[in-house]
Design an enzyme around this catalytic site. Sequence first.
Site, PDB file in Angstrom:
ATOM      1  N   HIS A  20       0.833  -1.201   0.000  1.00  0.00           N
ATOM      2  CA  HIS A  20       0.000   0.000   0.000  1.00  0.00           C
ATOM      3  C   HIS A  20       0.870   1.255   0.000  1.00  0.00           C
ATOM      4  O   HIS A  20       0.609   2.203  -0.754  1.00  0.00           O
ATOM      5  CB  HIS A  20      -0.905   0.040   1.239  1.00  0.00           C
ATOM      6  CG  HIS A  20      -1.954  -1.018   1.292  1.00  0.00           C
ATOM      7  ND1 HIS A  20      -2.142  -1.790   2.409  1.00  0.00           N
ATOM      8  CD2 HIS A  20      -2.873  -1.420   0.379  1.00  0.00           C
ATOM      9  CE1 HIS A  20      -3.147  -2.628   2.186  1.00  0.00           C
ATOM     10  NE2 HIS A  20      -3.599  -2.427   0.958  1.00  0.00           N
ATOM     11  N   LYS A  44     -16.095  -7.725   4.459  1.00  0.00           N
ATOM     12  CA  LYS A  44     -14.882  -7.988   5.244  1.00  0.00           C
ATOM     13  C   LYS A  44     -15.139  -7.712   6.716  1.00  0.00           C
ATOM     14  O   LYS A  44     -15.928  -6.840   7.067  1.00  0.00           O
ATOM     15  CB  LYS A  44     -13.725  -7.103   4.760  1.00  0.00           C
ATOM     16  CG  LYS A  44     -13.270  -7.397   3.353  1.00  0.00           C
ATOM     17  CD  LYS A  44     -12.101  -6.510   2.970  1.00  0.00           C
ATOM     18  CE  LYS A  44     -11.629  -6.788   1.556  1.00  0.00           C
ATOM     19  NZ  LYS A  44     -10.488  -5.945   1.190  1.00  0.00           N
ATOM     20  N   ARG A  95      -1.857  -6.536  -8.038  1.00  0.00           N
ATOM     21  CA  ARG A  95      -0.777  -7.461  -7.719  1.00  0.00           C
ATOM     22  C   ARG A  95      -0.706  -8.594  -8.724  1.00  0.00           C
ATOM     23  O   ARG A  95       0.359  -9.055  -9.062  1.00  0.00           O
ATOM     24  CB  ARG A  95      -0.991  -8.054  -6.325  1.00  0.00           C
ATOM     25  CG  ARG A  95      -0.881  -7.060  -5.202  1.00  0.00           C
ATOM     26  CD  ARG A  95      -1.253  -7.727  -3.913  1.00  0.00           C
ATOM     27  NE  ARG A  95      -2.531  -8.408  -4.110  1.00  0.00           N
ATOM     28  CZ  ARG A  95      -3.483  -8.506  -3.213  1.00  0.00           C
ATOM     29  NH1 ARG A  95      -3.313  -8.013  -2.033  1.00  0.00           N
ATOM     30  NH2 ARG A  95      -4.608  -9.121  -3.478  1.00  0.00           N
ATOM     31  N   SER A 133      -3.120  -7.757   2.712  1.00  0.00           N
ATOM     32  CA  SER A 133      -3.480  -7.556   4.121  1.00  0.00           C
ATOM     33  C   SER A 133      -4.065  -8.821   4.732  1.00  0.00           C
ATOM     34  O   SER A 133      -3.745  -9.175   5.872  1.00  0.00           O
ATOM     35  CB  SER A 133      -4.487  -6.417   4.260  1.00  0.00           C
ATOM     36  OG  SER A 133      -3.904  -5.194   3.934  1.00  0.00           O
TER      37      SER A 133
END
Length: 171
Positions: A20, A44, A95, A133
């Site tokens: 990040h 989440k 990513r 994360s």
Amino acid sequence: MTGPRTGIYPGTFDPVTLGHADIIRRASKLVDRLIVGVTTNPSKQPLFSAAERQDMVRREVGALGLGNVEVQGFDALLVKFARRMNAGILIRGLRAVADFEYEYQMAGMNQQIDHSIETVFLMADVSLQPIASKLVKEIALFGGDIAPFVSPQVAADLIARVQSVGLRGEY
């Protein structure tokens, strides 16, 4: 859109990782003003509260020394938040191919809602591409070494939180 180019880099940042930070640093060069939007995501269950995540991101942004970056919390549709902040650019980090498929769909939906807002994709630095994360939290919950993935202060925050909720595995 006239005035300064404002971009938003949104995310839950639970926790903020070195990946990040890399995207923040690089995105800050593309816009006059970069807003790191710390949001909630109904799908989440964050380990840190929204206020804790905002404070964590502010601290990490401060360590980067970037004068054109600010941190704002939001709990709204991203396009509505972008309009409220007078932002015409959404920054999204990628990513892997799996990220692209999801982000491509989101960019298309956002464009349908407001065609004046552009999405810009930034590839994560090759050395940081595996960092997520979710995986960092899992490693921490099982007592693994998270130092390669987050700053020392975020590591301390995460270890303290994991100790308060209890480890799931053995050292």
